[in-house]
Design an enzyme around this catalytic site. Structure first.
Site, mmCIF file in Angstrom:
data_model
loop_
_atom_site.group_PDB
_atom_site.id
_atom_site.type_symbol
_atom_site.label_atom_id
_atom_site.label_comp_id
_atom_site.label_asym_id
_atom_site.label_seq_id
_atom_site.Cartn_x
_atom_site.Cartn_y
_atom_site.Cartn_z
ATOM 1 N N HIS A 1 0.826 -1.216 0.000
ATOM 2 C CA HIS A 1 0.000 0.000 0.000
ATOM 3 C C HIS A 1 0.859 1.265 0.000
ATOM 4 O O HIS A 1 0.353 2.350 -0.283
ATOM 5 C CB HIS A 1 -0.912 -0.011 1.226
ATOM 6 C CG HIS A 1 -2.338 0.369 0.951
ATOM 7 N ND1 HIS A 1 -2.898 0.461 -0.310
ATOM 8 C CD2 HIS A 1 -3.351 0.671 1.820
ATOM 9 C CE1 HIS A 1 -4.165 0.809 -0.212
ATOM 10 N NE2 HIS A 1 -4.471 0.944 1.071
ATOM 11 N N PHE B 1 -3.073 8.613 7.109
ATOM 12 C CA PHE B 1 -3.497 7.263 6.758
ATOM 13 C C PHE B 1 -4.262 7.341 5.433
ATOM 14 O O PHE B 1 -4.839 8.363 5.079
ATOM 15 C CB PHE B 1 -4.291 6.544 7.856
ATOM 16 C CG PHE B 1 -3.407 6.139 9.002
ATOM 17 C CD1 PHE B 1 -2.659 4.976 8.942
ATOM 18 C CD2 PHE B 1 -3.304 6.953 10.122
ATOM 19 C CE1 PHE B 1 -1.814 4.623 9.992
ATOM 20 C CE2 PHE B 1 -2.464 6.602 11.176
ATOM 21 C CZ PHE B 1 -1.720 5.436 11.097
ATOM 22 N N ASN C 1 -7.035 6.322 3.973
ATOM 23 C CA ASN C 1 -8.423 6.701 3.708
ATOM 24 C C ASN C 1 -8.748 8.160 4.031
ATOM 25 O O ASN C 1 -9.876 8.593 3.841
ATOM 26 C CB ASN C 1 -9.403 5.751 4.418
ATOM 27 C CG ASN C 1 -9.201 5.705 5.906
ATOM 28 O OD1 ASN C 1 -8.272 6.321 6.421
ATOM 29 N ND2 ASN C 1 -10.052 4.978 6.601
ATOM 30 N N ASP D 1 -0.652 2.594 -5.331
ATOM 31 C CA ASP D 1 -0.617 1.170 -5.618
ATOM 32 C C ASP D 1 -1.865 0.792 -6.415
ATOM 33 O O ASP D 1 -2.924 1.373 -6.218
ATOM 34 C CB ASP D 1 -0.560 0.364 -4.313
ATOM 35 C CG ASP D 1 -1.722 0.679 -3.374
ATOM 36 O OD1 ASP D 1 -1.914 1.869 -3.044
ATOM 37 O OD2 ASP D 1 -2.449 -0.248 -2.981
ATOM 38 N N ASN E 1 -9.400 3.588 -1.344
ATOM 39 C CA ASN E 1 -9.866 4.557 -0.351
ATOM 40 C C ASN E 1 -9.118 5.881 -0.382
ATOM 41 O O ASN E 1 -9.694 6.930 -0.098
ATOM 42 C CB ASN E 1 -9.826 3.950 1.050
ATOM 43 C CG ASN E 1 -10.894 2.891 1.232
ATOM 44 O OD1 ASN E 1 -11.958 2.955 0.636
ATOM 45 N ND2 ASN E 1 -10.596 1.894 2.041
#
Length: 190
Positions: free
Chosen positions: A20, A66, A68, A93, A114
Site C-alpha cells: 500500500h 493514513f 483513507n 498502488d 480509499n
C-alpha cells in the site's frame, strides 16, 4: 504541468515496506531526484517539500493521515496554493496491474481505492493525474486488505522498484506538462 506530486501510503514504520506504500516509494524517489527534503507540515497533515523547476514551484507530498484520509492533506495544500486538479499527480498502488507494470492516466473512478475516494471528495473532482503502480491482486476479494498491508515478495518488490525507476525517467516531461511524451515513455516497456 505537474505542480504537486502526492505519494499515497500509510505513515509509520509498520507500514513502510507494505504494498500500500508503493506511492510513498515513488514520491520519495522523486523528491531525492529533485533535491527536495521532506518535512512534517502540520497545516497540510503531511510531509512536504518544495523546489522550483523552470521557474515554477513543485511540491512533493506524503500525506500522514493514513490512506483513507489522504484527501485531507491534498485538499489543504492544493486549496492554499491554488493548484488546479489537472496539475496534481497522485501516485498509488494498483491491484489491477501486475508488479512491474505502471500506467499514467487522467481522471476516472477510484476503483475502490480509499485514498483516491477521499481525494475525489476533497478536490470535488476526479480530474487529476494518477500514476498507477502495479502490486498485483491476491485473487480473492476478501484477501485484498491483507494483501495491500503486507510486504511484497522479494521478486515483486524488485519488479515494483524497477517500475519506479523506469517511470521516474518521465519526471522532467511530467513537470514540463508534456503528458503525451510522459505517457509514451511510461507505457513503453523498458
Amino acid at each position: 504541468m505537474i505542480q504537486l506530486i502526492v505519494g499515497l501510503g500509510n505513515p509509520g514504520p509498520e507500514y513502510e515496506a507494505t504494498r500500500h506504500n508503493a506511492g510513498f516509494w515513488w514520491a520519495e524517489a522523486a523528491a531525492r531526484k529533485l533535491g527536495i527534503t521532506l518535512n512534517q507540515e502540520r497545516s497540510y497533515f503531511a510531509q512536504v517539500g518544495r523546489t522550483n523547476v523552470a521557474g515554477h514551484p513543485v511540491w512533493v507530498m506524503l500525506p500522514q493521515t493514513f490512506m483513507n484520509r489522504s484527501g485531507q492533506a491534498v485538499g489543504a495544500l492544493a486549496r492554499f496554493f491554488k493548484i488546479p486538479s489537472e496539475n496534481i499527480l497522485v501516485v498509488h498502488d494498483e491491484l489491477d496491474l501486475e508488479p512491474g507494470q505502471v500506467k499514467l492516466k487522467k481522471g476516472g473512478g477510484h476503483a475502490g481505492h480509499n485514498g483516491l475516494r477521499d481525494i475525489h471528495a476533497q478536490l470535488g473532482t476526479p480530474d487529476y493525474w494518477r500514476l498507477r503502480l502495479g502490486i498485483g491482486h491476491p485473487g480473492v476479494k476478501s484477501e485484498v486488505v491483507n494483501w495491500v498491508l503486507k510486504k511484497p515478495s522479494l521478486d515483486h518488490r524488485i519488479a515494483i522498484e524497477q517500475a519506479i525507476d523506469h517511470s521516474l525517467r518521465a519526471l522532467p516531461d511530467l513537470l514540463a506538462g508534456d503528458m503525451v511524451k510522459a505517457t509514451k515513455d511510461i507505457h513503453t516497456a523498458p
